[in-house]
Design an enzyme around this catalytic site. Structure first.
Site, PDB file in Angstrom:
ATOM      1  CG  HIS A  83      -1.991   1.004   1.196  1.00  0.00           C
ATOM      2  ND1 HIS A  83      -1.769   2.335   1.474  1.00  0.00           N
ATOM      3  CD2 HIS A  83      -3.312   0.896   0.896  1.00  0.00           C
ATOM      4  CE1 HIS A  83      -2.907   3.002   1.360  1.00  0.00           C
ATOM      5  NE2 HIS A  83      -3.856   2.152   1.001  1.00  0.00           N
ATOM      6  CD  GLU A 155      -2.731   2.151  -2.837  1.00  0.00           C
ATOM      7  OE1 GLU A 155      -3.636   2.375  -2.050  1.00  0.00           O
ATOM      8  OE2 GLU A 155      -1.554   1.970  -2.501  1.00  0.00           O
ATOM      9  N   GLY A 161      -7.264   9.651   0.476  1.00  0.00           N
ATOM     10  CA  GLY A 161      -7.560  10.456   1.640  1.00  0.00           C
ATOM     11  C   GLY A 161      -7.622  11.946   1.377  1.00  0.00           C
ATOM     12  CB  SER A 201     -11.387   9.526  -3.231  1.00  0.00           C
ATOM     13  OG  SER A 201     -10.400  10.132  -2.422  1.00  0.00           O
ATOM     14  N   GLY A 222     -11.180   2.969   0.609  1.00  0.00           N
ATOM     15  CA  GLY A 222     -10.539   3.533   1.783  1.00  0.00           C
ATOM     16  C   GLY A 222     -11.531   4.113   2.764  1.00  0.00           C
ATOM     17  N   GLY A 223     -11.608   5.435   2.812  1.00  0.00           N
ATOM     18  CA  GLY A 223     -12.432   6.119   3.801  1.00  0.00           C
ATOM     19  C   GLY A 223     -13.886   5.699   3.811  1.00  0.00           C
TER      20      GLY A 223
END
Length: 238
Positions: A83, A155, A161, A201, A222-223
């Site tokens: 990552h 990514e 983020g 995102s 992710g988030g």
């Protein structure tokens, strides 16, 4: 590095019915301390469980690290490797990622191998070259049969983020390049079997458009995976 064991259990109880799907594979990749309670909570739900990292040695003087054998014995099925945050903050190299991918496959855990470029690299026009290099290095020494089992996640670092996201066409361009480089090394048939994800995102609002692209097979979320919104991504086809 989100959610204590108690918080992870509560979230899984909230989400396991909402995020379960008969049409897509869903995997929760959680911190090491959350693995056992999450594995227990998700039994029979159809949702897989993955770790967020692992070491490439079976055991030894690597205080603080976790091995593939430890994860396998717990019942972990997937592991995120390379990552961008691991590379940026903890100095992980392509060579280390390659060793981890090999070790995960050796014990029967599906590696989710990440690749991605910085904003500076994108603005310099070297995105495709950079990604091709990362993919080649990450898969170095694997057989065609092993490569078919690897999930590759693109990514872009500048979209993680930040609230920014690559357009569907930008994401498709890179994911297509990933499939092409796999095809160059291992053949077209192998490249077609490799799952290529987009991460950066991903949200309920952009999931359908991203996943409609020919070479994007899913998302490394992710988030949005920390919120109920995650179910909207899973059920994007509705």
């Amino acid at each position: 590095m989100n959610k204590t064991p108690k918080e992870a259990i509560e979230f899984c109880r909230l989400m396991k019915d909402k995020a379960a799907s008969s049409t897509v594979d869903v995997v929760f990749c959680v911190p090491f301390v959350d693995l056992y309670p999450v594995l227990e909570e998700l039994k029979g739900s159809g949702i897989g469980v993955g770790a967020e990292n692992m070491h490439f040695e079976d055991s030894g003087a690597y205080t603080g690290e976790v091995s593939s054998r430890m994860l396998k014995e717990m019942g972990v099925s997937y592991v995120v490797l390379g990552h961008s945050e691991r590379r940026q903050y903890f100095g992980e190299t392509d060579e280390m990622v390659n060793k981890k991918v090999k070790k995960a496959l050796e014990v029967g855990i599906t590696p989710i191998m990440c690749c991605g470029e910085t904003l500076e690299q994108r603005e310099a026009g070297i995105t495709i070259e950079w990604i091709r290099m990362q993919v080649k290095c990450g898969l170095l020494g694997l057989s065609a049969e092993e490569v078919e089992k690897v999930v590759i996640a693109y990514e872009p670092i500048w979209a993680i983020g930040t609230g920014k996201t690559a357009s569907s066409l930008q994401a498709q361009e890179v994911c297509k390049a990933i499939r092409q480089v796999v095809g160059e090394v291992y053949g077209h048939a192998v490249a077609e079997k490799v799952r290529i994800q987009y991460g950066g995102s991903v949200s309920g609002k952009n999931a359908a458009e991203l996943f409609a692209m020919a070479d994007i097979d899913g998302g490394l979320v992710g988030g949005a995976s920390l919120k109920e919104e995650f179910q909207e991504i899973v059920h994007y086809q509705k």
